[in-house]
Design a protein around this motif. Structure first.
Motif, PDB file in Angstrom:
ATOM      1  N   THR A 168     -43.980 -48.122  29.761  1.00 48.68           N
ATOM      2  CA  THR A 168     -44.404 -47.922  28.420  1.00 48.68           C
ATOM      3  C   THR A 168     -44.039 -49.018  27.524  1.00 48.68           C
ATOM      4  O   THR A 168     -44.690 -49.547  26.584  1.00 48.68           O
ATOM      5  CB  THR A 168     -44.112 -46.711  27.910  1.00 48.68           C
ATOM      6  N   ASP A 169     -42.583 -49.085  27.623  1.00 47.32           N
ATOM      7  CA  ASP A 169     -41.905 -50.202  26.621  1.00 47.32           C
ATOM      8  C   ASP A 169     -42.515 -51.718  26.855  1.00 47.32           C
ATOM      9  O   ASP A 169     -42.701 -52.260  26.124  1.00 47.32           O
ATOM     10  CB  ASP A 169     -40.630 -50.463  26.808  1.00 47.32           C
ATOM     11  N   ILE A 172     -46.116 -51.789  25.364  1.00 48.39           N
ATOM     12  CA  ILE A 172     -46.025 -52.105  23.669  1.00 48.39           C
ATOM     13  C   ILE A 172     -45.605 -53.447  23.580  1.00 48.39           C
ATOM     14  O   ILE A 172     -45.950 -54.022  22.442  1.00 48.39           O
ATOM     15  CB  ILE A 172     -44.966 -50.838  23.210  1.00 48.39           C
ATOM     16  N   ARG A 256     -41.949 -48.519  17.233  1.00 49.37           N
ATOM     17  CA  ARG A 256     -42.266 -48.344  18.540  1.00 49.37           C
ATOM     18  C   ARG A 256     -42.087 -47.198  19.280  1.00 49.37           C
ATOM     19  O   ARG A 256     -42.581 -46.825  20.351  1.00 49.37           O
ATOM     20  CB  ARG A 256     -41.737 -49.616  19.366  1.00 49.37           C
ATOM     21  N   GLU A 257     -40.814 -46.582  18.884  1.00 51.73           N
ATOM     22  CA  GLU A 257     -40.531 -45.482  19.459  1.00 51.73           C
ATOM     23  C   GLU A 257     -41.494 -44.270  19.539  1.00 51.73           C
ATOM     24  O   GLU A 257     -41.888 -43.331  20.055  1.00 51.73           O
ATOM     25  CB  GLU A 257     -39.202 -45.063  18.901  1.00 51.73           C
ATOM     26  N   LYS A 260     -44.471 -44.885  21.576  1.00 51.68           N
ATOM     27  CA  LYS A 260     -44.016 -44.739  23.121  1.00 51.68           C
ATOM     28  C   LYS A 260     -44.428 -43.104  23.295  1.00 51.68           C
ATOM     29  O   LYS A 260     -44.752 -42.860  24.370  1.00 51.68           O
ATOM     30  CB  LYS A 260     -42.758 -45.113  23.371  1.00 51.68           C
ATOM     31  N   GLU A 264     -46.511 -41.268  25.823  1.00 54.68           N
ATOM     32  CA  GLU A 264     -46.112 -40.645  27.157  1.00 54.68           C
ATOM     33  C   GLU A 264     -46.229 -39.340  27.167  1.00 54.68           C
ATOM     34  O   GLU A 264     -46.147 -38.451  28.137  1.00 54.68           O
ATOM     35  CB  GLU A 264     -44.486 -40.852  27.151  1.00 54.68           C
TER      36      GLU A 264
END
Length: 367
Positions: A168-169, A172, A256-257, A260, A264
């Protein structure tokens, strides 16, 4: 028997460890910061585990010392720490990163290292550069090199037409960071998610748009030799528009977190995926302007006794194939190695690389 450390016990890292262990030629230490993640690894005589904090440089160097190589399947932001530890421990280094800045730092580390550093050994960057350079080498002069790759669900069922198939990181990051390209002979940066195009393959319509990192070091290699060079990620139509709304209109590029967490917890993973590799090169041969294309689809399949997704197969088999070539003396024993320096024929003939040709749909330009 060569001792290998694989860092990152996620889907890709555990797949790499299983492939290497099953080959009978490698003893693998699978390392991760998460004891829970390591506890899920299936027992194998050739696989041991190690819980480690990558931020603990001394512990990492101790883990790597005496090994043949370290393979990083960790998130891109840990790349530099692992590469620095590899140099201190004098072991060979391979990774899967798509991050441009991390790769530049790895190249700097390799300049004074006593071992080989081979970043970007996955699908894209990685295999895509090997294919593109192979096609480009067939021309007297180059005009354009266009590289397209996508890891997609076979049966899309949501508005994004997408399922989580890998990091996922990483997804992005490639949607946000600037993208390298050669336009009218000049090496420039272009924005991610832009320059959208549509094309059809096997009767299915796809879109493709700029994403970061997929070119690897090919920009430097072909600079001054080609008028147009670009890399775009393949998705089903409609994906780019929604992503632009999330990143730009809702400002999630700066959170971003949060993005994410949304991905997820909202996008299911799937084993029923397909990887598309599509490279088109045009240029002159014997004074004539001609075009050649490599097109390939890889599907999920049983590998090493387990059902694996297409992205697991293509990513893990790619770095394992490069490791095999290094172990067999087919690559330099010291310094920085670019993906495009690897022979496509040798890659595909290897015991891991041949999985890229598992299905009937492979078209390669005639030599």
């Amino acid at each position: 028997m060569k001792n290998i450390v694989v860092i990152g016990a996620g889907k890709i890292g555990s797949t790499i460890a299983r492939l290497l262990a099953n080959s009978g030629d490698y003893q693998v230490t699978l390392a991760d910061h998460s004891a829970e993640q390591l506890a899920q690894i299936e027992a194998h005589a050739a696989i041991s585990t190690a819980q480690i904090d990558i931020a603990d440089g001394e512990a990492l160097v101790k883990l790597l010392s005496g090994k043949f190589a370290v393979l990083s399947a960790a998130p891109y932001h840990l790349t530099i720490a692992i590469a620095e530890a590899a140099a201190k421990a004098c072991v060979h280094y391979l990774d899967l990163t798509e991050d441009v800045e991390s790769t530049r730092r790895v190249k700097q580390i390799a300049e004074t290292a006593q071992t080989t550093f081979i970043p970007q050994c996955g699908l894209a960057p990685g295999f895509i550069s090997i294919v593109a350079n192979d096609l480009a080498s067939r021309f007297d002069t180059l005009d354009s090199v266009r590289m397209r790759v996508g890891a997609l669900p076979q049966y899309p069922s949501n508005a994004l037409n997408y399922n989580l198939t890998w990091s996922t990181d990483g997804v992005i990051n490639e949607y946000i960071e600037p993208c390298e390209a050669i336009v009218e002979g000049q090496l420039i940066e272009v924005p991610a998610l832009e320059e959208r195009e549509e094309f059809s393959l096997d009767g299915v319509t796809y879109e493709a748009f700029n994403t970061s990192g997929g070119l690897g070091t090919l920009c430097e290699t072909l600079k001054g030799k080609v008028r147009t060079l670009n890399y775009r990620t393949i998705r089903y139509p409609g994906h780019a528009a929604i992503m632009k709304a999330l990143l730009n209109d809702l400002g999630l590029r700066h959170r971003r977190e949060v993005l994410k967490d949304i991905f997820e917890n909202s996008l299911p993973s799937t084993m029923q995926d397909v990887v598309i590799v599509f490279v088109t090169v045009s240029g002159r041969k014997d004074g004539r302007l001609v075009q050649e294309t490599y097109a390939n689809k890889v599907y999920s399949a049983v590998v090493a006794g387990r059902m694996m997704s297409a992205i697991q197969i293509t990513t893990a088999c790619s770095i394992c194939a490069v490791l095999d070539m290094l172990a067999h003396g087919e690559l330099p024993e010291k310094g920085f190695v670019r993906q495009e320096e690897i022979s496509l024929d040798a890659f595909l003939k290897s015991r891991f690389g041949h999985y890229y040709e598992q299905r009937h749909y492979t078209e390669k330009a005639a030599s």
